[in-house]
Write an enzyme that holds these catalytic residues in place. Structure first.
Site, PDB file in Angstrom:
ATOM      1  N   GLY A 178       1.294  -0.974   0.739  1.00  0.00           N
ATOM      2  CA  GLY A 178       0.216  -0.269  -0.270  1.00  0.00           C
ATOM      3  C   GLY A 178       0.694   1.333   0.005  1.00  0.00           C
ATOM      4  CD  GLU A 421      -0.083  -8.071   7.890  1.00  0.00           C
ATOM      5  OE1 GLU A 421       0.289  -9.073   8.270  1.00  0.00           O
ATOM      6  OE2 GLU A 421      -0.545  -7.316   7.015  1.00  0.00           O
TER       7      GLU A 421
END
Lengths: 660, 660
Positions: A178, A421
């Site tokens: 990101g 994650e």
């Protein structure tokens, strides 16, 4: 105020405000949270058009603007506590993302924890003043979960005392971080360290990407946006191709491992140190699963209380759709799940903070259990919450499909947690590894402690072996008894998985193939383990609640949660002999009663989550229930309505008519 | 060509082309389909930028352009067969929607079937030449499934021989019709007909919306776009508020019901005539469920064959992710489901055409069964296909989240089918109504025929009553035996639902409340009924297949489909005594074997669906398997990459840095 929803609130049997305090962790915390929220809500700088009306570039622009404003405002208000910053961000983000998210969540924390003293002195002030805006570049186009597979190289050149970074293949291009595409001028890049002709595995390097003056990409840096996604439209997830990019030796983060000037590699003292961050992020995700589901339930339940449709009894006015049993059956178990996950999130946060204390004292003993638990619960809660959001959306009928319901935004932004994650299936298999190891230890005579103690031999011998062997003792009206049933189910399914591995090994396949050939059973065992933990924690939470009204309604929710899980997995409970067939009919019957019992409290239970309208940003979920007039108003602002006649009419339709 | 995917194709054990012919319904049909597809693919007018890179207004513009081109091209090529038009559209639409969809699917057909002779002469030429571009406006802001609740009024004024149309409330505003917002200049409006002081219920009226010269909305017509949605970005779903809009008496569609000049109302001869269209559309949706799932499986399975990740055996190269048992367990049952639904769709299409023949001869006898079946199967297949698409998406890891995978587009556009053309829960309850009625007839001694004949008393008495009462006879390796098990499960669950209603009635609640208080059981019974039908039709299809190789692989798929359903609903099968606990372990074991057995044919099985790359529009699903280089190329075209430095840097970030 819509009279239907007012009546719902009047009929509630408990004090909503008291329940809100419990969810926040105390009356003071509720107060402070509301103060922070009102800072954002009353701030004219944060008023903006619905992001859904904007193009992607405009959305990114708006997000950068908000992030820049936020930074100044947090300083102005003196908000620096991470929890309070998180709260502030939650409000202005709404159901969307923040442009500078990774700078805060990964770039800064990595600098804090992995810089040596000199590096800290140089980089932290640059990052804190946003001269260096950064991200964390780990994932590559062809490599995700399996870190050893990453291909980016950092080769040390002692002649110039520099590292030379390269993306040697297409698959090695950094992908997904990101803020990498357009926003960041620096990245912490994970790369395979080569020095003195040897590869020493992954290490982290600070790589300047863009000029700090002009923001133009530096030589050898090919960087850009990876294009539109399911959600995260505001975020410039990026790619990064490195072509012989040289950085000084001091740009390798050297708190632990080092490369000396001559190229000598110095090993880090322990590999376990990076565990903690992962555990923390995963436990945060459990909290987010609760929030996303709580928001969705708020929207769907409020709308179901003002939405009238069809008829139950002929001749009578159309009933509130919440009066339909099927609607209750869709929504109330999800409401119970949102509460369950809220308490699980609180628990994990507490455990994390307790264990971090231990870790900082050099005690890693509880880390494997917490690591396994956080991996499994991350997967368990994100899967069920994602499905639940879609159930809520569809329970709103056609209007759930409109962006004005907010439910599409909540879904696309949340569902990514199933993948990032740590991909969920991989997570479940990590938990399974811990469970199988524990099972084998117990079988070898070790006495287990902690959450897996149910795998101890002595306990396992007490389990029923089959339907006929002994009478079942589960009381479907007693939560403690149900927790026990979930525990025995988990024990049984861990055993089934362990036996599958054992049988495979007897066919003389390798340990690794035996594991892979049992993977379905292993995931099933992890699921059962996590489900047990959730039911157990929900039941435990009830013990902390003094207020009778709140205790009563939460008890109903907990029982609903436990019984609904049994119904959904009835095969497991029958198969393990934990329940009999007549008991299963009892469960069905009891579930229906619980739905009817919760009905009068449904709106109050979502009110207790205390999401202000500005955070929900949902026409269907409005607190006042005045849905339709605001939907009309929202629609009229649609960009396609800027002109009465769209240009495509003149370009294509009129000419078409002329030709026919 | 990626060598991994080449090897997969070499290892297949059956002739892909032969299976494609079966799916198309014959070698000639395959040939013709490919001819039509190539017309679109080779057409430079249909080459366009990925719609995901465009703003909503640009997407709508592009869709109108394509629709206008299509109309001219279909005439040019002389394609007029509805199936061939459908095929042509499927290619140029890709995973998106058509701007003029409702004109073809609802406006024209309604004119064809509901105009009287004079109306036909006037309106059909206008519509066929697109002078009148139309949509079908039924749903209102506050009213969907329950048609009697619609509020729009058409009041006859004999003085001027006009109808006066009004939207008397906010909730009565027409909402959702495709093409209503900007494209259409006419709509068929469903409104409550009032004449001579009496309301005669819903009737259809042709309402001019916009000037046929200037396209500007006519007086009293408030019309516009309802704003962005989860998907359907190309479509201007619209709102319509009517304020004393006057239309001539002849604008009421008068083939059946009529209003005479003086206001006298003449009733239609039969109400059943509108059933047919609904049945047709719902059976089309079953076919679309298959296609959406088939596309998703194609993408996920091809990508799983070229994607390498992690390790099974240490030291060896990263395996193809399709070698992981968990990946097979996610994808192969969905592949089986896509095949199952393909055959169900074919069956429903055949039945529909057979029954339409009967209907045109005035024989409505089979209609209730077909209506019930199409309602239930529409719900059953769209729910499972929607979930399945998301499973496919997540099985592609992070890249499934990128719009370049096409999976987000497939999902958002398909999932709407769960809600439109009859909300799924309502559909399931309609099927349940038919099942319960049939059950009651059978209990009263009537002999049922057709698909519900399993509810006959004589058959039901043969069912096992509980686990202990008699030995189970299901053979988990025999498909016919499994079909039988699904049938008995359906019979049992219909009985459970009927008994629940009976018990409720004994508590002296009304018939309607008894129904609502049993709704969970009713939906469960409908699900079981539909599941039985699908397994049965899949098994029946095998009987038609002569080729040994194809028969063998489809048999494996069918067995996988049936056993996976049993594992997922094991509670039902245990509860009804159809399976024993040891048999359930056998099912688990057998499932694993079937996954391994299908592994070498997985890519060939998706190849047989024969989706060309242009239709998939998915970087991950490319036929050649060259995923990563094309993903990089796609990303570079992202609009955010048009400039090296996004303007937001100069607007917000540089000023921020200056302030800190």
């Amino acid at each position: 105020m819509n009279p239907d929803i007012t009546r719902e609130r009047e009929n509630a049997t408990f004090n909503v405000e008291k329940l809100t305090h419990i969810l926040d962790g105390g009356i003071e915390k509720t107060k402070r949270r509301r103060e922070i929220e009102s800072l954002v809500i009353s701030d004219p700088d944060f008023q903006s058009e619905d992001l859904n009306f904007l193009s992607r570039s405009e959305r990114y622009d708006a997000a950068v603007k908000k992030s820049a404003q936020m930074i100044l405002k947090l300083r102005e208000y003196g908000i620096s506590d991470p929890e309070e910053i998180y709260c502030y961000k939650s409000v202005f983000r709404g159901n969307h993302q923040e442009a500078l998210g990774l700078h805060f969540s990964m770039f800064l924390p990595t600098l804090y924890t992995q810089c040596n003293k000199e590096q800290f002195k140089k980089w932290v002030p640059l990052a804190e003043s946003f001269k260096a805006m950064g991200t964390y570049a780990q994932t590559e186009l062809g490599h995700g979960t399996h870190l050893r597979g990453l291909e980016t190289t950092a080769t040390y050149d002692p002649a110039t005392q520099e590292f030379v970074l390269n993306s040697p293949t297409i698959t090695s291009i950094k992908w997904w971080p990101g803020g990498l595409g357009k926003t960041s001028n620096h990245a912490i890049v994970l790369a395979q360290l080569h020095t003195q002709g040897k590869c020493h595995g992954l290490h982290a390097f600070i790589v300047p990407l863009r000029s700090m003056n002009t923001h133009i990409p530096l030589p050898g840096v090919v960087v850009g946006d990876i294009g539109p996604k399911f959600g995260f439209d505001e975020v410039d997830n990026g790619y990064l191709k490195l072509e012989n990019v040289r950085i000084p030796r001091e740009h390798m983060l050297m708190k632990y491992a080092k490369v000396e000037a001559d190229g000598t590699y110095v090993k880090p003292p322990s590999a376990k140190l990076t565990y903690g961050t992962m555990v923390f992020i995963r436990s945060m995700i459990v909290g987010e699963a609760s929030s996303a589901l709580a928001k969705s339930c708020t929207i769907a339940i409020r709308y179901s209380s003002v939405r009238h449709q069809s008829e139950i009894r002929p001749g009578e006015p159309e009933p509130q759709i919440m009066d339909y049993q099927t609607q209750q059956y869709k929504l109330f178990p999800l409401l119970a799940t949102a509460y369950a996950y809220k308490f699980v999130g609180q628990y994990m946060n507490q455990v994390y903070h307790r264990i971090t204390g231990d870790i900082s004292q050099g005690d890693f003993s509880e880390l494997p259990e917490l690591h396994a638990l956080s991996a499994g619960l991350k997967a368990f809660t994100t899967w069920t919450a994602s499905e639940g959001i879609e159930v809520c959306r569809m329970a709103c009928g056609g209007h759930g499909y409109s962006r004005c319901s907010a439910l599409p935004d909540i879904y696309v932004n949340f569902v990514a947690t199933c993948t990032y994650e740590g991909e969920n299936t991989v997570m479940m298999l990590q938990t399974a590894r811990f469970l199988i190891k524990s099972y084998q230890q117990a079988s070898a005579g070790h006495q287990l402690s902690g959450i897996v103690s149910y795998l101890n031999e002595s306990e396992r011998r007490l389990q029923p072996q089959s339907v006929s062997s002994r009478p079942t003792v589960v009381n479907v009206n007693d939560l403690a008894s149900l927790v026990e049933a979930y525990k025995l189910r988990a024990a049984k399914l861990v055993e089934v998985a362990a036996k599958s591995i054992h049988q495979e090994l007897q066919k003389r396949v390798s340990q690794e193939d035996a594991w892979n050939n049992s993977a379905i059973d292993l995931v099933r065992a992890s699921n059962a383990h996590c489900h047990y933990v959730v039911v157990k924690l929900f039941a435990a939470k009830l013990g902390e609640i003094g207020d009778t009204g709140v205790h009563s309604v939460l008890s109903t929710l907990a029982l609903l949660y436990a019984l609904q899980g049994i119904q959904q997995h009835s095969g497991d409970f029958l198969q393990t002999g934990l329940l009999s067939v007549p008991q299963l009919s009892q469960v069905s019957q009891r579930l229906k009663e619980l739905l009817a019992q919760l009905r009068p409290n449904a709106v109050a239970l979502v009110d207790a989550f205390d999401y202000c309208d500005e955070m929900l940003n949902s026409v269907l979920g409005r607190y006042d229930g005045n849905v339709y007039e605001h939907m009309f108003e929202w629609a009229r602002r649609s960009p396609l309505n800027k002109t009465e006649v769209h240009e495509s009419y003149h370009k294509y339709l009129k000419p078409l008519q002329a030709k026919l």
